[in-house]
Design an enzyme around this catalytic site. Sequence first.
Site, PDB file in Angstrom:
ATOM      1  N   SER A 174       9.394 -12.101  14.302  1.00  0.00           N
ATOM      2  CA  SER A 174      10.201 -11.242  14.738  1.00  0.00           C
ATOM      3  C   SER A 174      10.286 -11.412  16.117  1.00  0.00           C
ATOM      4  O   SER A 174      10.242 -12.160  17.432  1.00  0.00           O
ATOM      5  CB  SER A 174       9.542  -9.435  14.682  1.00  0.00           C
ATOM      6  OG  SER A 174      10.301  -8.690  16.077  1.00  0.00           O
ATOM      7  N   ALA A 175      11.969 -11.124  15.968  1.00  0.00           N
ATOM      8  CA  ALA A 175      12.414 -11.964  17.614  1.00  0.00           C
ATOM      9  C   ALA A 175      12.047 -10.817  19.035  1.00  0.00           C
ATOM     10  O   ALA A 175      11.805 -10.947  20.095  1.00  0.00           O
ATOM     11  CB  ALA A 175      13.917 -11.398  17.465  1.00  0.00           C
ATOM     12  N   ASN A 230       0.687  -1.432   0.258  1.00  0.00           N
ATOM     13  CA  ASN A 230       0.204  -0.188  -0.149  1.00  0.00           C
ATOM     14  C   ASN A 230       1.223   1.157   0.364  1.00  0.00           C
ATOM     15  O   ASN A 230       0.471   2.194   0.038  1.00  0.00           O
ATOM     16  CB  ASN A 230      -1.140  -0.091   1.253  1.00  0.00           C
ATOM     17  CG  ASN A 230      -0.019   0.203   2.461  1.00  0.00           C
ATOM     18  OD1 ASN A 230       0.960  -0.053   2.366  1.00  0.00           O
ATOM     19  ND2 ASN A 230      -1.255   0.115   3.638  1.00  0.00           N
ATOM     20  N   PHE A 277      16.193 -10.638  13.323  1.00  0.00           N
ATOM     21  CA  PHE A 277      17.161 -10.293  14.845  1.00  0.00           C
ATOM     22  C   PHE A 277      17.210  -9.010  13.917  1.00  0.00           C
ATOM     23  O   PHE A 277      15.778  -8.344  14.019  1.00  0.00           O
ATOM     24  CB  PHE A 277      17.609 -10.894  15.205  1.00  0.00           C
ATOM     25  CG  PHE A 277      17.704 -12.147  15.673  1.00  0.00           C
ATOM     26  CD1 PHE A 277      16.959 -11.315  17.845  1.00  0.00           C
ATOM     27  CD2 PHE A 277      16.739 -13.055  15.709  1.00  0.00           C
ATOM     28  CE1 PHE A 277      17.493 -13.061  18.523  1.00  0.00           C
ATOM     29  CE2 PHE A 277      16.369 -14.186  16.956  1.00  0.00           C
ATOM     30  CZ  PHE A 277      16.441 -13.770  17.855  1.00  0.00           C
ATOM     31  N   ASP A 284      -4.236  -2.317  -1.080  1.00  0.00           N
ATOM     32  CA  ASP A 284      -3.546  -2.382   0.989  1.00  0.00           C
ATOM     33  C   ASP A 284      -4.633  -3.678   0.994  1.00  0.00           C
ATOM     34  O   ASP A 284      -5.363  -3.828   0.543  1.00  0.00           O
ATOM     35  CB  ASP A 284      -4.967  -1.450   1.794  1.00  0.00           C
ATOM     36  CG  ASP A 284      -4.936  -1.507   3.440  1.00  0.00           C
ATOM     37  OD1 ASP A 284      -4.978  -3.208   3.342  1.00  0.00           O
ATOM     38  OD2 ASP A 284      -4.725  -0.788   3.789  1.00  0.00           O
ATOM     39  N   LYS A 340       2.757 -10.536  15.973  1.00  0.00           N
ATOM     40  CA  LYS A 340       3.663 -11.339  15.466  1.00  0.00           C
ATOM     41  C   LYS A 340       3.471 -12.630  16.338  1.00  0.00           C
ATOM     42  O   LYS A 340       2.690 -13.409  15.125  1.00  0.00           O
ATOM     43  CB  LYS A 340       5.143 -11.185  15.617  1.00  0.00           C
ATOM     44  CG  LYS A 340       5.282  -9.639  14.788  1.00  0.00           C
ATOM     45  CD  LYS A 340       5.563  -9.747  13.851  1.00  0.00           C
ATOM     46  CE  LYS A 340       6.200  -8.567  13.083  1.00  0.00           C
ATOM     47  NZ  LYS A 340       5.681  -8.828  11.519  1.00  0.00           N
ATOM     48  N   TYR A 363       3.012  -4.072  18.729  1.00  0.00           N
ATOM     49  CA  TYR A 363       3.411  -4.540  17.355  1.00  0.00           C
ATOM     50  C   TYR A 363       4.141  -5.444  17.879  1.00  0.00           C
ATOM     51  O   TYR A 363       3.790  -6.808  16.906  1.00  0.00           O
ATOM     52  CB  TYR A 363       4.455  -3.175  17.573  1.00  0.00           C
ATOM     53  CG  TYR A 363       5.733  -4.181  15.944  1.00  0.00           C
ATOM     54  CD1 TYR A 363       5.337  -4.436  14.673  1.00  0.00           C
ATOM     55  CD2 TYR A 363       7.128  -4.243  16.365  1.00  0.00           C
ATOM     56  CE1 TYR A 363       6.078  -4.874  13.676  1.00  0.00           C
ATOM     57  CE2 TYR A 363       7.615  -5.258  15.957  1.00  0.00           C
ATOM     58  CZ  TYR A 363       7.971  -5.873  14.702  1.00  0.00           C
ATOM     59  OH  TYR A 363       8.481  -5.866  13.552  1.00  0.00           O
TER      60      TYR A 363
END
Length: 346
Positions: free
Chosen positions: A129-130, A34, A182, A63, A157, A153
Amino acid sequence: MAKNILVTGGAGFIGSHTVLELLLGGYNAVVVDNLNNSSDVAITRVKELAGQYDNNLYFHQLDLRDKPALQNVFTERKIDAVIHFAGLKAVGESMKKPLMYYSNNIVGAITLLEVMEAYGCKNLVFSSSATVYGWPKEVPCREEFPVSAINPYGRTKPIIEEICRDIQHADPEWKIISLRYFNPVGAHQSGYIGEHPRGTPNNLMPYMQQVAVGKRPALTIFGNDYSTKDGTCIRDYIHVVDLAQGHIAALRKLSDPKLACEVYNLGSGKGTSVLEMVAAFEKACGKKIPLVIAARRPGDAEILYASTEKAERELNWKAKYSIEDMCRDQWNWANNNPIGYQSPEK
């Protein structure tokens, strides 16, 4: 016939580098983005770097939550697998606007999964994500560590990872890999594509890069009184090209008949302190980076780096690039593109 890989968020930092690796690997890349925190200039430049493979990239600005638009993409071309990067990723902003993050990241993922299921595409590589580890009690971080993300955020995940596990459990035809990465840094060696954060960068390297090109006066280091060798936090930095190649390795793994739903760390497996990173970047750019020492940020982990044995063993992937390589390529990008993908103002 080349496989059609849908890449969501493919105009972003990691996405654009992965799209280039896909094209060079003989895949067709169907990119949806987007352009909320990315630039279509990245797509143009990836095409140029892809050379003879440039016509194998198809770009759609949309989107993910726009289901009819996404369905049109799947109708137009048979999608064999999806690499899902698209999502908002600023920790501080997520604390101020949690609903925006949950809507964008989780509703976007659910819409994508619904459309994939409707069109019989059940192969997914998810960009995790870590941050899911929060601040673990020991290092290196292993995939079986408990999940304890500490901001909206970060929480999006593991929620999406859980959704993926539930889907795969209900329908074993799904093959899903979540890659927990990482600290991605560096840029393509050409200096032609790289990271272009909007506003104030949240991470060390893009901020330091902006100091080096004269956009900011100094780099603020949060805390120099940790019990590490130089008092600063230690993190696991990984070159974005290594990371992109990790996605290609995961894509290949999706053809493993025994695969169900797996999680892999992608990192260098080594810890580097903030001051070590500053010294390496100063060497790469030939400039001193002015520093301001500030108090620790609440919640910053002292030491965080990855155990990468599982990815090495099962994906046959290992990070190749050194801290020096990362800093050299980051500076090459910054020096050639001091304002990122924007055109200089006349």
